[in-house]
Design an enzyme around this catalytic site. Structure first.
Site, PDB file in Angstrom:
ATOM      1  N   ASN A   1     -18.003   4.139  -9.874  1.00 15.41           N
ATOM      2  CA  ASN A   1     -17.299   2.900 -10.232  1.00 15.41           C
ATOM      3  C   ASN A   1     -17.778   1.732  -9.379  1.00 15.41           C
ATOM      4  OD1 ASN A   1     -15.395   1.561 -11.873  1.00 15.41           O
ATOM      5  ND2 ASN A   1     -13.929   1.527 -10.187  1.00 15.41           N
TER       6      ASN A   1
ATOM      7  N   SER B   1      -0.919   4.586  -1.820  1.00 17.32           N
ATOM      8  CA  SER B   1      -0.552   3.493  -2.723  1.00 17.32           C
ATOM      9  C   SER B   1       0.955   3.330  -2.788  1.00 17.32           C
ATOM     10  CB  SER B   1      -1.096   3.830  -4.110  1.00 17.32           C
ATOM     11  OG  SER B   1      -0.514   3.016  -5.091  1.00 17.32           O
ATOM     12  N   ALA B   2       1.386   2.131  -3.092  1.00 19.36           N
ATOM     13  CA  ALA B   2       2.814   1.876  -3.319  1.00 19.36           C
ATOM     14  C   ALA B   2       3.345   2.678  -4.493  1.00 19.36           C
ATOM     15  CB  ALA B   2       3.021   0.383  -3.587  1.00 19.36           C
TER      16      ALA B   2
ATOM     17  N   TYR C   1      -2.647   9.882 -11.717  1.00 20.45           N
ATOM     18  CA  TYR C   1      -3.255   9.139 -10.608  1.00 20.45           C
ATOM     19  C   TYR C   1      -2.276   9.049  -9.442  1.00 20.45           C
ATOM     20  CZ  TYR C   1      -4.392   5.172  -7.670  1.00 20.45           C
ATOM     21  OH  TYR C   1      -4.617   4.378  -6.567  1.00 20.45           O
TER      22      TYR C   1
ATOM     23  N   LYS D   1      -1.973  10.718  -5.217  1.00 24.00           N
ATOM     24  CA  LYS D   1      -1.665  10.069  -3.930  1.00 24.00           C
ATOM     25  C   LYS D   1      -0.522  10.802  -3.235  1.00 24.00           C
ATOM     26  CE  LYS D   1      -4.873   7.052  -4.339  1.00 24.00           C
ATOM     27  NZ  LYS D   1      -6.120   7.237  -3.570  1.00 24.00           N
TER      28      LYS D   1
ATOM     29  N   TYR E   1      -1.167   0.965   0.141  1.00 22.92           N
ATOM     30  CA  TYR E   1      -1.510  -0.398  -0.262  1.00 22.92           C
ATOM     31  C   TYR E   1      -0.560  -0.858  -1.352  1.00 22.92           C
ATOM     32  CZ  TYR E   1      -6.172   1.420   1.162  1.00 22.92           C
ATOM     33  OH  TYR E   1      -7.223   2.028   1.776  1.00 22.92           O
TER      34      TYR E   1
ATOM     35  N   ARG F   1       4.589  -3.250 -20.650  1.00 21.67           N
ATOM     36  CA  ARG F   1       3.599  -2.171 -20.590  1.00 21.67           C
ATOM     37  C   ARG F   1       4.308  -0.902 -20.120  1.00 21.67           C
ATOM     38  NH1 ARG F   1      -1.627  -2.961 -16.703  1.00 21.67           N
ATOM     39  NH2 ARG F   1      -0.034  -2.778 -15.078  1.00 21.67           N
TER      40      ARG F   1
HETATM   41  P1  NAD Z   1     -13.043   1.309  -6.408  1.00 26.76           P
HETATM   42  O1  NAD Z   1     -13.166   2.084  -7.671  1.00 26.76           O
HETATM   43  O2  NAD Z   1     -13.636  -0.043  -6.354  1.00 26.76           O
HETATM   44  O3  NAD Z   1     -13.647   2.161  -5.190  1.00 26.76           O
HETATM   45  C1  NAD Z   1     -13.621   3.559  -5.162  1.00 26.76           C
HETATM   46  C2  NAD Z   1     -15.030   4.028  -4.858  1.00 26.76           C
HETATM   47  O4  NAD Z   1     -15.033   5.459  -4.787  1.00 26.76           O
HETATM   48  C3  NAD Z   1     -16.029   3.627  -5.929  1.00 26.76           C
HETATM   49  O5  NAD Z   1     -17.152   3.023  -5.305  1.00 26.76           O
HETATM   50  C4  NAD Z   1     -16.418   4.944  -6.607  1.00 26.76           C
HETATM   51  O6  NAD Z   1     -17.748   4.937  -7.049  1.00 26.76           O
HETATM   52  C5  NAD Z   1     -16.174   5.937  -5.471  1.00 26.76           C
HETATM   53  N1  NAD Z   1     -15.864   7.296  -5.897  1.00 26.76           N
HETATM   54  C6  NAD Z   1     -14.925   7.717  -6.778  1.00 26.76           C
HETATM   55  N2  NAD Z   1     -14.934   9.048  -6.863  1.00 26.76           N
HETATM   56  C7  NAD Z   1     -15.884   9.494  -6.007  1.00 26.76           C
HETATM   57  C8  NAD Z   1     -16.367  10.768  -5.649  1.00 26.76           C
HETATM   58  N3  NAD Z   1     -15.905  11.894  -6.207  1.00 26.76           N
HETATM   59  N4  NAD Z   1     -17.360  10.857  -4.725  1.00 26.76           N
HETATM   60  C9  NAD Z   1     -17.877   9.746  -4.156  1.00 26.76           C
HETATM   61  N5  NAD Z   1     -17.463   8.512  -4.461  1.00 26.76           N
HETATM   62  C10 NAD Z   1     -16.486   8.387  -5.378  1.00 26.76           C
HETATM   63  O7  NAD Z   1     -11.497   1.268  -6.032  1.00 26.76           O
HETATM   64  P2  NAD Z   1     -10.731   0.477  -4.873  1.00 26.76           P
HETATM   65  O8  NAD Z   1      -9.819  -0.494  -5.515  1.00 26.76           O
HETATM   66  O9  NAD Z   1     -11.692   0.011  -3.837  1.00 26.76           O
HETATM   67  O10 NAD Z   1      -9.818   1.650  -4.306  1.00 26.76           O
HETATM   68  C11 NAD Z   1     -10.123   2.338  -3.106  1.00 26.76           C
HETATM   69  C12 NAD Z   1      -9.021   3.323  -2.808  1.00 26.76           C
HETATM   70  O11 NAD Z   1      -7.791   2.627  -2.689  1.00 26.76           O
HETATM   71  C13 NAD Z   1      -8.791   4.373  -3.891  1.00 26.76           C
HETATM   72  O12 NAD Z   1      -8.457   5.600  -3.265  1.00 26.76           O
HETATM   73  C14 NAD Z   1      -7.616   3.836  -4.656  1.00 26.76           C
HETATM   74  O13 NAD Z   1      -6.909   4.866  -5.303  1.00 26.76           O
HETATM   75  C15 NAD Z   1      -6.812   3.202  -3.544  1.00 26.76           C
HETATM   76  N6  NAD Z   1      -5.869   2.168  -3.996  1.00 26.76           N
HETATM   77  C16 NAD Z   1      -6.346   1.095  -4.694  1.00 26.76           C
HETATM   78  C17 NAD Z   1      -5.445   0.130  -5.147  1.00 26.76           C
HETATM   79  C18 NAD Z   1      -5.928  -1.053  -5.954  1.00 26.76           C
HETATM   80  O14 NAD Z   1      -5.097  -1.694  -6.600  1.00 26.76           O
HETATM   81  N7  NAD Z   1      -7.211  -1.396  -5.946  1.00 26.76           N
HETATM   82  C19 NAD Z   1      -4.073   0.238  -4.863  1.00 26.76           C
HETATM   83  C20 NAD Z   1      -3.636   1.330  -4.124  1.00 26.76           C
HETATM   84  C21 NAD Z   1      -4.548   2.291  -3.686  1.00 26.76           C
HETATM   85  N1  UFG Z   2      -0.064  -7.446 -15.998  1.00 26.77           N
HETATM   86  C1  UFG Z   2      -0.014  -8.289 -17.081  1.00 26.77           C
HETATM   87  N2  UFG Z   2      -1.140  -8.416 -17.844  1.00 26.77           N
HETATM   88  C2  UFG Z   2      -2.286  -7.750 -17.577  1.00 26.77           C
HETATM   89  C3  UFG Z   2      -2.324  -6.883 -16.463  1.00 26.77           C
HETATM   90  C4  UFG Z   2      -1.179  -6.749 -15.693  1.00 26.77           C
HETATM   91  O1  UFG Z   2       1.018  -8.916 -17.373  1.00 26.77           O
HETATM   92  O2  UFG Z   2      -3.268  -7.884 -18.320  1.00 26.77           O
HETATM   93  C5  UFG Z   2       1.149  -7.333 -15.148  1.00 26.77           C
HETATM   94  C6  UFG Z   2       1.694  -5.923 -15.092  1.00 26.77           C
HETATM   95  O3  UFG Z   2       2.614  -5.720 -16.140  1.00 26.77           O
HETATM   96  C7  UFG Z   2       2.354  -5.903 -13.721  1.00 26.77           C
HETATM   97  C8  UFG Z   2       1.497  -6.870 -12.891  1.00 26.77           C
HETATM   98  O4  UFG Z   2       0.781  -7.643 -13.829  1.00 26.77           O
HETATM   99  O5  UFG Z   2       3.627  -6.447 -13.829  1.00 26.77           O
HETATM  100  C9  UFG Z   2       0.543  -6.150 -11.980  1.00 26.77           C
HETATM  101  O6  UFG Z   2      -0.213  -5.212 -12.737  1.00 26.77           O
HETATM  102  P1  UFG Z   2      -1.522  -4.504 -12.168  1.00 26.77           P
HETATM  103  O7  UFG Z   2      -2.044  -3.594 -13.225  1.00 26.77           O
HETATM  104  O8  UFG Z   2      -2.443  -5.509 -11.595  1.00 26.77           O
HETATM  105  O9  UFG Z   2      -0.949  -3.672 -10.926  1.00 26.77           O
HETATM  106  P2  UFG Z   2       0.127  -2.514 -10.883  1.00 26.77           P
HETATM  107  O10 UFG Z   2       1.190  -2.972  -9.954  1.00 26.77           O
HETATM  108  O11 UFG Z   2       0.540  -2.078 -12.223  1.00 26.77           O
HETATM  109  O12 UFG Z   2      -0.742  -1.294 -10.331  1.00 26.77           O
HETATM  110  C10 UFG Z   2      -1.367  -1.369  -9.067  1.00 26.77           C
HETATM  111  C11 UFG Z   2      -2.632  -0.511  -9.039  1.00 26.77           C
HETATM  112  C12 UFG Z   2      -2.285   0.936  -9.218  1.00 26.77           C
HETATM  113  C13 UFG Z   2      -1.233   1.350  -8.272  1.00 26.77           C
HETATM  114  C14 UFG Z   2      -0.045   0.443  -8.362  1.00 26.77           C
HETATM  115  C15 UFG Z   2       0.982   0.731  -7.321  1.00 26.77           C
HETATM  116  O13 UFG Z   2      -3.499  -0.907 -10.073  1.00 26.77           O
HETATM  117  O14 UFG Z   2      -3.454   1.678  -8.931  1.00 26.77           O
HETATM  118  O15 UFG Z   2      -0.463  -0.904  -8.146  1.00 26.77           O
HETATM  119  O16 UFG Z   2       0.365   0.685  -6.076  1.00 26.77           O
HETATM  120  F1  UFG Z   2      -0.823   2.616  -8.562  1.00 26.77           F
END
Ligand code: NAD
Ligand code: UFG
Length: 337
Positions: free
Chosen positions: A36, A126-127, A151, A155, A179, A295
Site C-alpha cells: 500500500n 487505534s481508537a 480490521y 487491533k 491513534y 455510513r
Molecule cells: P499505510 O497503508 O499507509 O501504511 C502501512 C504500510 O504497511 C504500507 O506501506 C504497506 O505497504 C505496509 N504493509 C502492510 N502489510 C504489510 C506486510 N504484511 N508486510 C510488510 N509491509 C506491509 O497505513 P498508515 O495509515 O500509515 O497506518 C499505519 C498503521 O497505523 C497501521 O497499523 C494502521 O492500522 C494504523 N492506524 C492507522 C490509522 C489511520 O487512520 N491512518 C488509524 C489508526 C491506526
Molecule cells: N466521512 C464522510 N465522507 C467520506 C468519508 C468519511 O462523511 O467520504 C465521515 C465519516 O462518516 C466519519 C468521518 O468522516 O464521520 C471520519 O471518517 P474516516 O473514514 O476518515 O475515519 P473513521 O473515524 O471512520 O476511521 C478511522 C480510520 C480507521 C480506524 C478508525 C478509528 O480510518 O482505520 O478511525 O480509529 F479504525
C-alpha cells in the site's frame, strides 16, 4: 547511533515517523512489502532529512525473510510495527486476509525480536478498540468494546498478543499507541498519504474533491445526536503523531518496562462540517458536498483524553488545525505533479 526497525515505514504514518526518528538522531531500517505504498515516500524522507533510510522489501508474514533482516540488524534497540492492512470495509469482505496479514505479521515481528533479543516494541493501535464509547472523552481506562470490523479486531487481538508476550518475557517492553484520526502531511509537501483508488477516509476525500479529482464529497449523515448533527472525530496532525513515536521509544530506552498504553489525539473533537469549513478557511477552497445517509458502522462521536501521553511522555499534539489542513492541501497538489 541507535538503530530502529520500522515495519510499514514506507506508508503514511511510517514515513513521517522515519523523518522524526532520523531528525532525532536514530538510524532507521524500513521493512515494507509496498502493498500500500511506494519507495517514492522513502525518497521523500531522504529529501527532507538528507538521509535515505535503509530499506528491505519484505513481507512481515514471511518469517524466514523477516529473520534475515532482523539478523542483519540485530543491534537495533527497538521496533515500531506499523505494517498492517487498514481498509475497514475490505476487512469485512476479506477477514482472513486481514487476520493473516495483521496478526501473522505481528507474531513474526515478536518472534524475531525474541530470537535476536531486541527489547522494545511500539505498536500501531487505534481508537477503534473503544467501539462506541459511552463516556467522552475516552481515556486509556475506558473499557474496550468488541470491534465492529475484522480490521478493528486485529487491533484488539494484537494488543492482547503483545500483553501476553511481554508478560512471558522479562526482557520485552511494549508501548501500545491508540491513534485517533491522523490527517495532514509533512509541511514540505514531500511526503503524505497516498490512498489507493477511491479514498475511504474523509481528509483525502476532501483534498481530492478540492482538486477536482472527485466531483463531490458525500457527507455521511447529519442526524447524529451531536451538536450539529454530524459525526465528531479527533483529527491529529501526522507530524505530531510521528513525534509521539520518538517519545514512546525514548520512554522505553530511558527505562520504562512492561506495557504502556497511550491515546494519541488532540483532546478536541471536530464534526465533519467543522472540518469542511476549516479546510475552506485554511486554503480558500470550497469543497462541494452533499448530505447522504449514514455510513454503516460509523461511531457517532469519539475524541481522546490524551493527557496521559502529556504527563508521561511529555508529548502534546500542538500543530494548529489550519496548518494541518494546509499541509494536506499542499501534498495533494504536489502529488498530482
Ligand atoms: P499505510 O497503508 O499507509 O501504511 C502501512 C504500510 O504497511 C504500507 O506501506 C504497506 O505497504 C505496509 N504493509 C502492510 N502489510 C504489510 C506486510 N504484511 N508486510 C510488510 N509491509 C506491509 O497505513 P498508515 O495509515 O500509515 O497506518 C499505519 C498503521 O497505523 C497501521 O497499523 C494502521 O492500522 C494504523 N492506524 C492507522 C490509522 C489511520 O487512520 N491512518 C488509524 C489508526 C491506526
Ligand atoms: N466521512 C464522510 N465522507 C467520506 C468519508 C468519511 O462523511 O467520504 C465521515 C465519516 O462518516 C466519519 C468521518 O468522516 O464521520 C471520519 O471518517 P474516516 O473514514 O476518515 O475515519 P473513521 O473515524 O471512520 O476511521 C478511522 C480510520 C480507521 C480506524 C478508525 C478509528 O480510518 O482505520 O478511525 O480509529 F479504525
Amino acid at each position: 547511533m541507535q538503530k530502529i526497525i520500522i515495519t510499514g515505514g514506507a506508508g503514511y504514518i511510517g514515513s513521517h515517523t522515519a523523518v522524526a526518528l532520523q531528525q532525532a538522531g536514530f538510524q532507521v531500517v524500513v521493512i515494507d512489502n509496498l502493498s500500500n505504498s511506494s519507495v517514492l515516500s522513502l525518497d521523500g524522507v531522504a529529501r527532507i532529512t538528507g538521509t535515505h533510510p535503509l530499506f528491505a522489501q519484505v513481507d512481515c508474514t514471511d518469517l524466514e525473510s523477516m529473520r534475515a533482516v532482523f539478523e542483519q540488524h540485530s543491534d537495533s534497540v527497538g521496533v515500531i510495527h506499523f505494517a498492517a492492512l487498514k481498509a475497514v470495509g475490505e476487512s469485512v469482505e476479506q477477514p482472513l486476509l486481514y487476520y493473516r496479514n495483521n496478526l501473522d505479521g505481528l507474531i513474526n515481528v515478536l518472534t524475531c525480536m525474541s530470537e535476536f533479543k531486541i527489547p522494545n516494541i511500539v505498536f500501531s493501535s487505534s481508537a477503534t478498540v473503544y467501539g462506541v464509547p459511552s463516556v467522552l472523552p475516552v481515556t486509556e481506562e475506558t473499557p474496550l468494546q468488541p470491534a465492529t470490523s475484522p480490521y478493528g479486531q486485529t487491533k484488539v487481538i494484537g494488543e492482547s498478543i503483545i500483553r501476553d508476550t511481554v508478560a512471558a518475557n522479562a526482557g520485552l517492553n511494549a508501548t501500545l499507541l491508540r491513534y485517533f484520526n491522523p490527517i495532514g502531511a509533512h509541511p514540505s509537501g514531500l511526503i503524505g498519504e497516498r490512498p489507493n483508488g477511491v479514498p475511504n477516509n474523509l481528509m483525502p476525500y476532501i483534498t481530492q474533491t478540492a482538486a477536482g479529482i472527485r466531483p463531490i464529497l458525500r457527507v455521511f449523515g447529519n442526524d447524529y445526536d451531536t451538536p450539529d448533527g454530524y459525526c465528531v472525530r479527533d483529527y491529529i496532525d501526522v507530524n505530531d503523531l510521528a513525534m509521539a513515536h520518538v517519545a514512546a521509544l525514548r520512554h522505553m530506552l530511558d527505562g520504562a518496562t512492561g506495557v504502556s498504553t497511550f491515546n494519541l489525539g488532540t483532546g478536541r473533537g471536530y464534526s465533519v462540517m467543522e472540518l469542511i469549513n476549516a479546510f475552506r478557511d485554511a486554503t480558500g477552497v470550497d469543497v462541494p458536498y452533499e448530505i447522504v445517509a449514514r455510513r454503516a458502522g460509523d461511531v457517532p462521536a469519539i475524541w481522546a483524553d490524551a493527557s496521559l501521553a502529556g504527563r508521561v511522555l511529555n508529548w502534546h499534539a500542538d500543530t494548529p488545525l489550519s496548518e494541518t489542513l494546509s499541509s494536506a492541501w499542499l501534498w495533494q497538489q504536489n502529488s498530482e505533479k
